[in-house]
Design a protein around this motif. Structure first.
Motif, PDB file in Angstrom:
ATOM      1  N   ARG A   1      13.068  17.099  14.010  1.00 48.09           N
ATOM      2  CA  ARG A   1      12.235  16.473  13.073  1.00 48.09           C
ATOM      3  C   ARG A   1      13.277  16.012  12.092  1.00 48.09           C
ATOM      4  NH1 ARG A   1       7.890  18.844  12.783  1.00 48.09           N
ATOM      5  NH2 ARG A   1       6.613  17.732  13.845  1.00 48.09           N
ATOM      6  N   LEU A   2      13.213  14.708  11.730  1.00 54.30           N
ATOM      7  CA  LEU A   2      14.146  14.216  10.964  1.00 54.30           C
ATOM      8  C   LEU A   2      13.579  13.279   9.823  1.00 54.30           C
ATOM      9  CD1 LEU A   2      16.773  12.891  13.285  1.00 54.30           C
ATOM     10  CD2 LEU A   2      17.087  15.191  11.871  1.00 54.30           C
ATOM     11  N   ARG A   3      14.084  13.430   8.569  1.00 52.64           N
ATOM     12  CA  ARG A   3      13.640  12.421   7.544  1.00 52.64           C
ATOM     13  C   ARG A   3      14.782  11.716   7.106  1.00 52.64           C
ATOM     14  NH1 ARG A   3      13.165  12.645   1.682  1.00 52.64           N
ATOM     15  NH2 ARG A   3      15.325  13.489   1.942  1.00 52.64           N
ATOM     16  N   ALA A   4      14.652  10.457   7.412  1.00 51.28           N
ATOM     17  CA  ALA A   4      15.960   9.532   7.229  1.00 51.28           C
ATOM     18  C   ALA A   4      15.642   8.433   5.996  1.00 51.28           C
ATOM     19  CB  ALA A   4      16.142   8.609   8.353  1.00 51.28           C
ATOM     20  N   LYS A   5      16.616   8.355   5.123  1.00 48.42           N
ATOM     21  CA  LYS A   5      16.595   7.519   4.333  1.00 48.42           C
ATOM     22  C   LYS A   5      17.251   6.085   4.629  1.00 48.42           C
ATOM     23  CE  LYS A   5      17.513   8.976   0.078  1.00 48.42           C
ATOM     24  NZ  LYS A   5      17.978   9.774  -0.937  1.00 48.42           N
ATOM     25  N   ALA A   6      16.828   4.984   3.958  1.00 48.79           N
ATOM     26  CA  ALA A   6      17.465   3.983   4.219  1.00 48.79           C
ATOM     27  C   ALA A   6      17.438   2.827   2.990  1.00 48.79           C
ATOM     28  CB  ALA A   6      17.010   3.204   5.398  1.00 48.79           C
ATOM     29  N   GLY A   7      17.843   3.506   2.125  1.00 43.60           N
ATOM     30  CA  GLY A   7      18.113   2.644   0.553  1.00 43.60           C
ATOM     31  C   GLY A   7      16.651   2.119   0.245  1.00 43.60           C
ATOM     32  N   PRO A   8      16.897   0.666   0.071  1.00 46.64           N
ATOM     33  CA  PRO A   8      15.457   0.073  -0.370  1.00 46.64           C
ATOM     34  C   PRO A   8      14.561  -0.236   0.514  1.00 46.64           C
ATOM     35  CG  PRO A   8      17.164  -1.524   0.054  1.00 46.64           C
ATOM     36  CD  PRO A   8      18.031  -0.203  -0.067  1.00 46.64           C
ATOM     37  N   PHE A   9      14.899   0.358   1.984  1.00 43.42           N
ATOM     38  CA  PHE A   9      13.802   0.091   3.020  1.00 43.42           C
ATOM     39  C   PHE A   9      12.901   1.221   2.970  1.00 43.42           C
ATOM     40  CE2 PHE A   9      17.862  -2.421   4.507  1.00 43.42           C
ATOM     41  CZ  PHE A   9      17.345  -3.584   4.414  1.00 43.42           C
ATOM     42  N   GLY A  10      13.345   2.393   2.070  1.00 43.41           N
ATOM     43  CA  GLY A  10      12.359   3.274   2.254  1.00 43.41           C
ATOM     44  C   GLY A  10      12.952   4.461   2.940  1.00 43.41           C
ATOM     45  N   ARG A  11      11.826   5.430   3.423  1.00 41.56           N
ATOM     46  CA  ARG A  11      12.391   6.774   3.961  1.00 41.56           C
ATOM     47  C   ARG A  11      11.140   6.531   5.354  1.00 41.56           C
ATOM     48  NH1 ARG A  11      11.123   8.218  -1.050  1.00 41.56           N
ATOM     49  NH2 ARG A  11       9.258   9.250  -0.348  1.00 41.56           N
ATOM     50  N   ALA A  12      11.780   7.498   6.418  1.00 42.38           N
ATOM     51  CA  ALA A  12      10.922   7.383   7.735  1.00 42.38           C
ATOM     52  C   ALA A  12      11.039   8.962   8.310  1.00 42.38           C
ATOM     53  CB  ALA A  12      11.350   6.249   8.586  1.00 42.38           C
TER      54      ALA A  12
ATOM     55  N   GLU B   1       8.922   7.452  15.424  1.00 45.58           N
ATOM     56  CA  GLU B   1       9.609   7.152  14.178  1.00 45.58           C
ATOM     57  C   GLU B   1       8.314   6.470  13.331  1.00 45.58           C
ATOM     58  OE1 GLU B   1      13.267   4.892  11.846  1.00 45.58           O
ATOM     59  OE2 GLU B   1      13.213   4.894  13.830  1.00 45.58           O
ATOM     60  N   GLU B   2       8.084   6.608  12.015  1.00 42.29           N
ATOM     61  CA  GLU B   2       7.171   6.188  11.298  1.00 42.29           C
ATOM     62  C   GLU B   2       7.383   6.005   9.865  1.00 42.29           C
ATOM     63  OE1 GLU B   2       2.248   6.813  10.280  1.00 42.29           O
ATOM     64  OE2 GLU B   2       3.397   8.032  11.601  1.00 42.29           O
ATOM     65  N   PRO B   3       7.598   4.665   9.260  1.00 44.50           N
ATOM     66  CA  PRO B   3       8.032   4.721   7.870  1.00 44.50           C
ATOM     67  C   PRO B   3       6.854   5.386   6.950  1.00 44.50           C
ATOM     68  CG  PRO B   3       7.169   2.787   8.620  1.00 44.50           C
ATOM     69  CD  PRO B   3       7.165   3.818   9.747  1.00 44.50           C
ATOM     70  N   VAL B   4       7.279   6.284   5.965  1.00 41.79           N
ATOM     71  CA  VAL B   4       6.398   6.787   4.768  1.00 41.79           C
ATOM     72  C   VAL B   4       6.603   6.544   3.782  1.00 41.79           C
ATOM     73  CG1 VAL B   4       6.511   8.910   6.364  1.00 41.79           C
ATOM     74  CG2 VAL B   4       8.159   8.788   4.744  1.00 41.79           C
ATOM     75  N   ALA B   5       7.757   5.673   3.134  1.00 45.51           N
ATOM     76  CA  ALA B   5       7.886   5.210   1.904  1.00 45.51           C
ATOM     77  C   ALA B   5       8.628   3.950   1.822  1.00 45.51           C
ATOM     78  CB  ALA B   5       8.367   6.311   0.930  1.00 45.51           C
ATOM     79  N   GLY B   6       8.564   3.334   0.693  1.00 48.39           N
ATOM     80  CA  GLY B   6       9.452   1.974   0.519  1.00 48.39           C
ATOM     81  C   GLY B   6       8.778   0.669   1.263  1.00 48.39           C
ATOM     82  N   ALA B   7       9.884  -0.259   1.394  1.00 51.06           N
ATOM     83  CA  ALA B   7       9.431  -1.626   1.997  1.00 51.06           C
ATOM     84  C   ALA B   7       8.826  -1.447   3.562  1.00 51.06           C
ATOM     85  CB  ALA B   7      10.666  -2.300   2.089  1.00 51.06           C
ATOM     86  N   GLY B   8       9.445  -0.478   4.226  1.00 51.09           N
ATOM     87  CA  GLY B   8       8.869  -0.263   5.556  1.00 51.09           C
ATOM     88  C   GLY B   8       7.456   0.052   5.602  1.00 51.09           C
TER      89      GLY B   8
END
Length: 226
Positions: free
Chosen positions: A77-88, A107-114
């Motif tokens: 299980r990973l937590r990925a960050k993608a700048g302004p696109f948020g976290r997933a 995969e599921e976005p949890v914060a940010g624009a996504g």
């Protein structure tokens, strides 16, 4: 988990996790990852991090991916960050299947624009991207199995020696054509060549090398004209 995909791979779950355990391979199989900048020495322990960049050159965003849980050969299980696109949050689950395995990725976005976009928009996009991501992961993991079955070493500690052999005729012709094209375009300025040869030397040393190169070019030109 949302955005789920699955793929049957002709390899063992251990082959999949051996690939996942090599953090430097991350941009090879993750669609959107453009380059690696650093891998935590503890990788793939829980809490360790991959520092990578996402996007397309020259527009790249430096970000990171952290391991939340590592349970080989079953789940990561990973937590990925993608700048302004948020976290997933990304989950990869591996189960044996015949003489291979089934790899599921969610995969599921949890914060940010996504997270702000409707599911009807982001879910199909993630499924399309992760379909290719699993395909690339499969190529790497299955390649490990083929090498192992052939009795070849998969983790090379040093550069392997190769037997001398000529290149193909077309490749040799292309190289010759490129060399001729470079010669027709003229050699690079001596000052640039000296700077490249300095390879990070002090500016004074680089300047001296450039001056020497300029002098050599002048002398060579005089010899040709004599």
């Amino acid at each position: 988990m949302a955005g789920g995909n699955a793929r049957v791979m002709r390899c063992t779950p251990e082959d999949v996790f051996a690939t996942l355990a090599d953090g430097w391979l991350y941009p090879v199989w993750v669609v959107g990852a453009a380059r690696m900048r650093a891998v935590s020495p503890e990788w793939p322990e829980r809490g360790s991090t991959l520092h990578h960049s996402v996007g397309l050159w020259p527009v790249l965003i430096d970000d990171s991916t952290e391991i939340v849980s590592w349970s080989p050969p079953r789940r990561i299980r990973l937590r990925a960050k993608a700048g302004p696109f948020g976290r997933a949050v990304v989950v990869i689950d591996v189960r044996e299947h015949g003489d291979g395995c089934v790899v599921r990725m969610g995969e599921e976005p949890v914060a940010g624009a996504g997270r702000l976009l409707p599911r009807l928009i982001w879910a199909p996009l993630l499924r399309a991207r992760n379909r290719e991501t699993l395909r690339r992961l499969g190529f790497l993991a299955e390649g490990r199995r083929r090498e192992r079955d052939a009795g070849e070493q998969t983790a090379r500690e040093e550069v392997p020696a190769t037997a001398p052999s000529p290149a193909g005729s077309q490749a040799s012709a292309d190289v010759a054509a490129a060399t001729d094209a470079a010669a027709d375009a003229g050699a690079p300025p001596a000052r640039e060549a000296a700077s490249a040869a300095a390879g990070g030397a002090d500016s004074a040393d680089a300047a001296g090398a450039a001056g020497s190169a300029d002098s050599a070019d002048t002398a060579e030109a005089a010899d040709r004209s004599a």
